[in-house]
Design an enzyme around this catalytic site. Structure first.
Site, PDB file in Angstrom:
ATOM      1  CG  ASP A 149     -41.405 -31.947 -15.675  1.00 50.69           C
ATOM      2  OD1 ASP A 149     -41.551 -33.169 -15.855  1.00 50.69           O
ATOM      3  OD2 ASP A 149     -40.805 -31.473 -14.703  1.00 50.69           O
ATOM      4  CE1 TYR A 171     -45.724 -31.159  -8.548  1.00 58.01           C
ATOM      5  CE2 TYR A 171     -48.091 -30.798  -8.325  1.00 58.01           C
ATOM      6  CZ  TYR A 171     -46.813 -30.736  -7.802  1.00 58.01           C
ATOM      7  OH  TYR A 171     -46.625 -30.220  -6.523  1.00 58.01           O
ATOM      8  CG  HIS A 218     -43.176 -34.807  -6.253  1.00 53.51           C
ATOM      9  ND1 HIS A 218     -42.052 -34.421  -5.563  1.00 53.51           N
ATOM     10  CD2 HIS A 218     -43.446 -33.781  -7.121  1.00 53.51           C
ATOM     11  CE1 HIS A 218     -41.647 -33.235  -5.993  1.00 53.51           C
ATOM     12  NE2 HIS A 218     -42.471 -32.822  -6.933  1.00 53.51           N
ATOM     13  NE  ARG A 278     -52.145 -26.562  -1.162  1.00 51.25           N
ATOM     14  CZ  ARG A 278     -51.154 -26.485  -2.055  1.00 51.25           C
ATOM     15  NH1 ARG A 278     -50.506 -25.359  -2.228  1.00 51.25           N
ATOM     16  NH2 ARG A 278     -50.817 -27.540  -2.781  1.00 51.25           N
ATOM     17  CD  GLU A 285     -38.761 -32.105  -9.108  1.00 47.03           C
ATOM     18  OE1 GLU A 285     -39.230 -32.258 -10.248  1.00 47.03           O
ATOM     19  OE2 GLU A 285     -39.238 -31.328  -8.267  1.00 47.03           O
ATOM     20  CD  GLU A 292     -39.880 -35.072 -13.600  1.00 45.01           C
ATOM     21  OE1 GLU A 292     -40.441 -35.186 -14.705  1.00 45.01           O
ATOM     22  OE2 GLU A 292     -39.810 -33.999 -12.974  1.00 45.01           O
ATOM     23  CG  ASP A 303     -37.565 -31.118 -13.290  1.00 45.31           C
ATOM     24  OD1 ASP A 303     -36.959 -30.200 -13.856  1.00 45.31           O
ATOM     25  OD2 ASP A 303     -38.679 -30.966 -12.739  1.00 45.31           O
ATOM     26  NE  ARG A 349     -36.875 -29.055  -4.885  1.00 43.63           N
ATOM     27  CZ  ARG A 349     -37.631 -29.687  -5.772  1.00 43.63           C
ATOM     28  NH1 ARG A 349     -38.604 -29.055  -6.428  1.00 43.63           N
ATOM     29  NH2 ARG A 349     -37.417 -30.958  -6.035  1.00 43.63           N
ATOM     30  CD  GLN A 398     -40.075 -25.206  -7.855  1.00 44.31           C
ATOM     31  OE1 GLN A 398     -39.056 -25.857  -7.658  1.00 44.31           O
ATOM     32  NE2 GLN A 398     -41.227 -25.766  -8.150  1.00 44.31           N
ATOM     33  CE1 TYR A 417     -44.627 -20.909  -5.373  1.00 50.02           C
ATOM     34  CE2 TYR A 417     -46.038 -22.089  -6.879  1.00 50.02           C
ATOM     35  CZ  TYR A 417     -45.767 -21.657  -5.623  1.00 50.02           C
ATOM     36  OH  TYR A 417     -46.633 -21.942  -4.601  1.00 50.02           O
ATOM     37  CE  LYS A 469     -39.291 -27.732 -11.175  1.00 50.14           C
ATOM     38  NZ  LYS A 469     -39.232 -29.103 -10.635  1.00 50.14           N
ATOM     39  CB  THR A 487     -33.659 -31.184 -17.941  1.00 50.89           C
ATOM     40  OG1 THR A 487     -34.346 -30.039 -17.438  1.00 50.89           O
ATOM     41  CG2 THR A 487     -34.518 -32.425 -17.749  1.00 50.89           C
ATOM     42  CB  THR A 491     -40.939 -35.857  -8.581  1.00 50.00           C
ATOM     43  OG1 THR A 491     -40.374 -34.689  -9.148  1.00 50.00           O
ATOM     44  CG2 THR A 491     -39.930 -36.520  -7.671  1.00 50.00           C
ATOM     45  CD  GLU A 501     -41.229 -35.825  -2.849  1.00 50.82           C
ATOM     46  OE1 GLU A 501     -40.492 -35.785  -3.859  1.00 50.82           O
ATOM     47  OE2 GLU A 501     -42.173 -36.612  -2.722  1.00 50.82           O
TER      48      GLU A 501
END
Lengths: 433, 433
Positions: free
Chosen positions: A135, A137, A142, A151, A207, A209, A241, A245, A248, A252, A261, A265, A368, A380
């Site tokens: 997978d 990114y 996203h 951040r 997600e 994708e 996907d 959360r 994760q 992670y 994850k 799927t 995503t 999101e």
């Protein structure tokens, strides 16, 4: 590049194909299906609301030459894995033969009739045996949205615009559209709690994708140059996907997503071929001036000129409340796919640049994708659950609840060409056990 | 738990087995091999310097009952995948039959003779078709050492002692011992450079791990309770998780290692069964008082009492300079395996606790293991390359150079039992192309 199989005026003798939103004569996607009478999976091709039993057509002598041999050999082995290992010329030759068989005026309508099964009565499988699933990114919208939750001032990490970020996913739990998705249990530690605990995920998400099916691939220790990468893409699908959360967030670091994850799927079961999508290729959006130019191994002017896909994507949510009240599904996002920072060819080449071998049946997810009207995940859309959605049923959603059904939709349209679609990609959340 | 197949006094009529450092009669590991005359892979069992052709023995009627049926069925399908899907009772029954066949006094020595191939003349393959490969991070000494390179005051992240950290690896590039390992190219950006560049890895490393072969596994959406986890472990191997540290450092945030690890993983080709290892089980070391108690789903007192493995591990390095001067390989580490924070059963249970399905042939890596005398990677030994090793040849090493060969060794010893070994796990670095 385009041959007679794109002529929008050509119609199929299968009446439902003409004007079909997904599977007109110009699509002819590849799948693996079985019927109630015969549970052995077979290679099939979608046409309108029917599925052509390709193996039966080959056995009846309706497929000719090298293509017939390849279909026969593949049917005895691993189906589409072996057929698509033959590469683009073989795939395109099959397309031309099947197009002519199924077109209006075909001389073989009568003999084909019993080989055209009602899709509604068939079961569709994951169309290839997946060796490895990766997978990426590549959806920069996203990545920026998710990064900003952690951040706000500096959402993208310094590597993002240089290196296609990806990670290895779990192949065993990839399922075909319609398979229920059980809410996973796992360890989670919200910021509001001091100790982690074990239980059902509270922040289950989808997600949106695209999936990329690989064939033929490369040998271990070799790499696929960017100029040849497109030859190793056997087709495309939709890919959900599903993501937990809360699991994760706790697990992670430092090695990436794992149990968050790997509980499931969902893919759409039809392989949409590069031949069917050829009219809908578009230029990769130009990078902002300030962005770094991709390194040489990722740069190919032809790939930049028409290596991206022009697709309309849509995500729908059907909840128990909406269902009960007979209300329409809630649209979570819609519009032209946007913001894939890398083309499919760049993902393939990057994956192999260190010598990693891709094999027929490997699956790559793009990451995503946001659309012009909406983002590709609830994370999101609800800003990490802080801004719940309100639905017409009066229900609210931070994340997915048990009984929720998520539908992903992809269609390609262009003036002068028959529109095609990817077919069904849906899954319903069932309670944790 | 132990039956006659552990009696140290029992000897094999295959003379080389008696006193063999790896494969005495008490080991009987499972593998997939072929000969120069017949390149079709077959199921085999190591005995001394020979390999028993198990399929030939079954065809000759030397295997009986359900075991014979299971061997015959498996030989027609995916070999050890299908046999080991049958679970521990079938595996143990095969062991007892083969032990009796190969023991001194066996009535079948003459008929077995042509089925015992010289191992030196055979090629060994990866012993199962790997569906998915997962790598854990259970070596707490390694995790602490690596963490300290980045966070000297706080090497372990807050989740480490709660959740077994793992990530999905690449199955397609797992190779059997002896396969050359090509130095990967990739993007890297050392702290000393302002822009990333593409080229051969400058910081190529090995990692000493154990591999865990899975069979039978669980269905998607279900989980394996800790009390049953051991039943799903078909056996063990050595595993070298080759790593490109410079590529890893640049690519791994936020989703974990990808190209830094997927260019090759070497396994020892013999599956060392839980039955062979039964005498060498030990208690999981007690956690320090201050550490959190494992959550209920990971806690089983029987697993804590004898769920760990007592193994001596060793890593040797043979460089072009040492080879040229006829010098012995350099020992990089040696001693009792230490510091695995989770047992194999805990890794299996954690992997499935969210419903992820494990399948026969799946491979789990433990994570890098330190020993009493040394660490499990050059990253740790040379402190990120800052303190190079000097070899007897006068060569120095920060990381691996082209032509370097790395050997991993594992042996189990205990008073009153025949010692057994895991066999060869080696690979030579070849130049990037």
């Amino acid at each position: 590049m385009l041959d007679h199989t794109h002529l929008a005026a050509r119609r199929s003798f299968v009446a439902s194909a003409n004007g079909h939103p997904d599977f007109p004569l110009q699509n002819l996607p590849l799948g693996s299906f079985c019927t109630a009478e015969d549970e052995m999976p077979r290679m099939g091709i979608a046409i309108g609301d029917r599925i052509l039993d390709l193996e039966a057509a080959q056995e009846a002598g309706l497929i000719s030459g090298e293509v017939a041999e390849a279909v026969e050999d593949a049917s005895l082995l691993e189906g589409w894995n072996d057929f698509l290992a033959q590469g683009p010329a073989m795939r395109a030759a099959l397309r031309r033969q099947v197009f002519d068989l199924l077109a209006e005026g075909s001389a073989h309508q009568a003999v084909l009739a019993p080989m055209l099964h009602a899709a509604a009565d068939c079961t569709l499988h994951v169309p290839m045996r997946i060796g490895d699933y990766t997978d990426f990114y590549a959806g920069i919208v996203h990545a920026t949205n998710v990064g900003a939750l952690f951040r706000p001032d500096n959402p993208l990490l310094p590597n993002y615009k240089h290196v296609p970020i990806g990670y290895h996913g779990r192949a065993s739990s990839v399922v075909a559209s319609g398979h229920p998705l059980r809410r996973p249990k796992g360890q989670r530690k919200p910021a509001s709690e001091t100790e982690p605990s074990f239980g059902p995920s509270r922040n289950l998400d989808y997600e949106l994708e695209l999936g990329i099916w690989i064939g033929p691939g490369n040998a271990l220790g070799e790499s696929i140059p960017i100029s040849e990468a497109a030859q190793h893409i056997a087709g495309y699908c939709l890919l959900n996907d599903w993501s937990a959360r809360d699991i994760q967030g706790w697990e992670y670091q430092p090695l990436g997503p794992f149990l968050a994850k790997n509980f499931g799927t969902t893919v759409s079961p039809w392989i949409i071929t590069p031949e069917a999508l050829a009219p809908f290729r578009i230029a990769q959006p130009k990078r902002p001036e300030a962005d770094p130019k991709p390194m040489d191994y990722l740069w190919d002017s032809a790939d930049q000129a028409h290596g991206a896909l022009g697709l309309e994507l849509e995500v729908l949510l059907l909840t128990p409340g909406l269902r009960e009240k007979g209300l329409a599904p809630h649209r979570l996002s819609r519009g032209q796919a946007s913001g894939l920072y890398w083309t499919p060819a760049q993902l393939v080449t990057h994956h192999t640049c260190g010598g990693c071998n891709l094999q027929p049946g490997d699956l790559l997810g793009t990451g995503t994708i946001s659309t012009a009207e909406g983002f590709g995940s609830l994370l999101e859309i609800t800003r990490g659950g802080r801004e719940p959605l309100t639905l017409a049923s009066g229900e609210t959603r931070r994340f997915l609840e048990d009984g929720d059904e998520v539908f992903l939709v992809a269609r390609a349209r262009k003036e002068g060409f028959a529109a095609i679609g990817f077919g069904e990609c849906r899954g319903t959340v069932t309670p944790a056990v």
